[in-house]
Design a protein around this motif. Structure first.
Motif, PDB file in Angstrom:
ATOM      1  N   VAL A  49      39.863  30.493  41.213  1.00 32.75           N
ATOM      2  CA  VAL A  49      39.258  29.389  40.472  1.00 32.75           C
ATOM      3  C   VAL A  49      39.529  28.038  41.133  1.00 32.75           C
ATOM      4  CG1 VAL A  49      41.241  29.045  38.944  1.00 32.75           C
ATOM      5  CG2 VAL A  49      38.952  28.431  38.155  1.00 32.75           C
ATOM      6  N   ASN A  50      40.553  27.970  41.980  1.00 35.93           N
ATOM      7  CA  ASN A  50      40.881  26.723  42.660  1.00 35.93           C
ATOM      8  C   ASN A  50      40.217  26.597  44.029  1.00 35.93           C
ATOM      9  OD1 ASN A  50      42.711  25.760  40.615  1.00 35.93           O
ATOM     10  ND2 ASN A  50      44.172  27.313  41.329  1.00 35.93           N
ATOM     11  N   GLY A  51      39.427  27.614  44.398  1.00 33.78           N
ATOM     12  CA  GLY A  51      38.730  27.566  45.681  1.00 33.78           C
ATOM     13  C   GLY A  51      39.535  28.121  46.839  1.00 33.78           C
TER      14      GLY A  51
ATOM     15  N   ILE B  29      37.158  32.759  36.534  1.00 39.07           N
ATOM     16  CA  ILE B  29      38.315  33.393  37.172  1.00 39.07           C
ATOM     17  C   ILE B  29      38.128  33.545  38.684  1.00 39.07           C
ATOM     18  CG2 ILE B  29      39.077  34.637  35.105  1.00 39.07           C
ATOM     19  CD1 ILE B  29      37.620  37.113  36.223  1.00 39.07           C
ATOM     20  N   LYS B  30      36.901  33.570  39.121  1.00 40.11           N
ATOM     21  CA  LYS B  30      36.624  33.711  40.555  1.00 40.11           C
ATOM     22  C   LYS B  30      35.421  32.855  40.928  1.00 40.11           C
ATOM     23  CE  LYS B  30      39.644  37.102  41.289  1.00 40.11           C
ATOM     24  NZ  LYS B  30      40.840  36.943  42.137  1.00 40.11           N
ATOM     25  N   LEU B  31      35.325  32.546  42.203  1.00 37.76           N
ATOM     26  CA  LEU B  31      34.149  31.874  42.760  1.00 37.76           C
ATOM     27  C   LEU B  31      33.646  32.689  43.936  1.00 37.76           C
ATOM     28  CD1 LEU B  31      35.489  28.191  42.857  1.00 37.76           C
ATOM     29  CD2 LEU B  31      33.893  29.132  41.177  1.00 37.76           C
ATOM     30  N   ILE B  32      32.346  32.919  43.971  1.00 39.48           N
ATOM     31  CA  ILE B  32      31.745  33.632  45.095  1.00 39.48           C
ATOM     32  C   ILE B  32      30.790  32.681  45.810  1.00 39.48           C
ATOM     33  CG2 ILE B  32      30.268  35.537  45.811  1.00 39.48           C
ATOM     34  CD1 ILE B  32      31.267  37.133  43.469  1.00 39.48           C
ATOM     35  N   SER B  33      31.018  32.488  47.096  1.00 42.57           N
ATOM     36  CA  SER B  33      30.141  31.612  47.877  1.00 42.57           C
ATOM     37  C   SER B  33      29.331  32.443  48.862  1.00 42.57           C
ATOM     38  CB  SER B  33      30.958  30.559  48.638  1.00 42.57           C
ATOM     39  OG  SER B  33      31.692  31.155  49.689  1.00 42.57           O
ATOM     40  N   ILE B  34      28.081  32.063  49.014  1.00 45.71           N
ATOM     41  CA  ILE B  34      27.190  32.711  49.977  1.00 45.71           C
ATOM     42  C   ILE B  34      26.587  31.628  50.865  1.00 45.71           C
ATOM     43  CG2 ILE B  34      25.136  34.130  50.293  1.00 45.71           C
ATOM     44  CD1 ILE B  34      25.624  35.343  47.561  1.00 45.71           C
ATOM     45  N   ASP B  35      26.853  31.711  52.156  1.00 43.96           N
ATOM     46  CA  ASP B  35      26.350  30.730  53.129  1.00 43.96           C
ATOM     47  C   ASP B  35      25.153  31.303  53.882  1.00 43.96           C
ATOM     48  OD1 ASP B  35      28.464  29.259  52.316  1.00 43.96           O
ATOM     49  OD2 ASP B  35      29.330  28.931  54.301  1.00 43.96           O
TER      50      ASP B  35
END
Length: 285
Positions: free
Chosen positions: A44-46, A128-134
């Motif tokens: 959650v904090n990256g 609770i989570k972060l999902i990044s897609i580049d």
């Protein structure tokens, strides 16, 4: 016996569910590893927890290299203060957000990426989570930047051209007669409304004072040159200068002679004997 059968059925159901989950996880694993997109999972904090093979292919960093050499947090790794703002908005709104950023790969290559970050929520609707897609948009971004540069160059050239034309307008205005000078001799008015900034039309006025051998002479001309805008303006300047030369310097006063000499001088000035140039002017004198 009944309880054992019930447990057996429950085990079979759970086994089937696990099989289905494993199948879906296998599909997701294939997608995550084979896709060209760079995918990262963060807390959650990256802070980075996992990156896919596409991430390593795009940027040259494994998860461990990323933490050791760059930063273990997406905000620090991006080097862009705007990223922190976007991530905070995503966490607060609990909705997907995106941004564009210029990233630097491990080999020093600059890569423009469109990053989409999706928050993962628990049963309490907390992130609770972060999902990044580049997605690599370097080619599109370079084209966009090139188009912007070309547009800026065109705008600059237009400004230069406009400035030059406006300056040419000042020059053309300077060669036109002062209307008050005409009013000294005639109860008159002048209507001069060029279609463009500069004009292929002009009016001309000259005054020859009385001398011991000649009476006072006043000349007025209304002239329409071939062409409009800048080409016509060049012709008007040639015509005005030649008229002044013929009348004020050479002291030729017959309208017939003035027009005949002007015709010859225009042909000579434009080299019409040896070129296909056919420009000229209609004139009332």
């Amino acid at each position: 016996y009944v309880a054992i059968n019930a447990q057996k059925d429950e085990i079979q159901i759970q086994s089937k569910m696990l099989e289905n989950v494993n199948t879906e996880l296998e599909k997701l694993s294939i997608v995550a590893s084979e896709t060209d997109n760079a995918i990262a999972i963060m807390d959650v904090n990256g802070n980075f927890e996992w990156v896919n093979a596409g991430f390593t292919r795009m940027y040259g960093y494994t998860l461990q290299l990323l933490k050791n050499e760059l930063d273990d947090n997406i905000i620090g790794a991006s080097g862009n203060e705007e990223v922190e703002r976007v991530i905070n908005e995503i966490i607060e709104s609990k909705q997907t957000g995106s941004y564009q950023n210029l990233n630097r790969a491990r080999n020093g290559e600059e890569i423009w990426a469109q990053t989409t970050i999706t928050p993962i929520l628990d049963e309490n609707n907390d992130v609770i989570k972060l999902i990044s897609i580049d997605t690599d948009i370097t080619s599109e971004k370079k084209s966009e930047i090139e188009i912007r540069k070309q547009k800026e160059q065109i705008e600059f050239q237009n400004e230069q051209i406009t400035s030059s034309i406006n300056y040419a307008k000042n020059i053309q205005q300077a060669i036109l007669p002062v209307v008050e000078d005409i009013h000294r001799f005639f109860d008159s008015f002048v209507i001069f409304k060029p279609r463009d900034v500069v004009s292929g039309d002009f009016y001309w006025f000259a005054h020859l004072p009385e001398t011991n051998i000649d009476k006072e002479k006043i000349f007025v001309a209304s002239v329409d040159c071939t062409g409009h805008g800048v080409p016509g303006a060049f012709m008007s300047m040639i015509g005005s200068r030649l008229l002044s030369e013929i009348v004020l310097e050479q002291k030729i006063i017959s309208p017939k002679d003035i027009l005949e000499i002007l015709d010859e001088k225009v042909k000579y000035a434009l080299r019409q004997e040896t070129t296909d140039n056919n420009d000229g002017m209609d004139m009332a004198l």
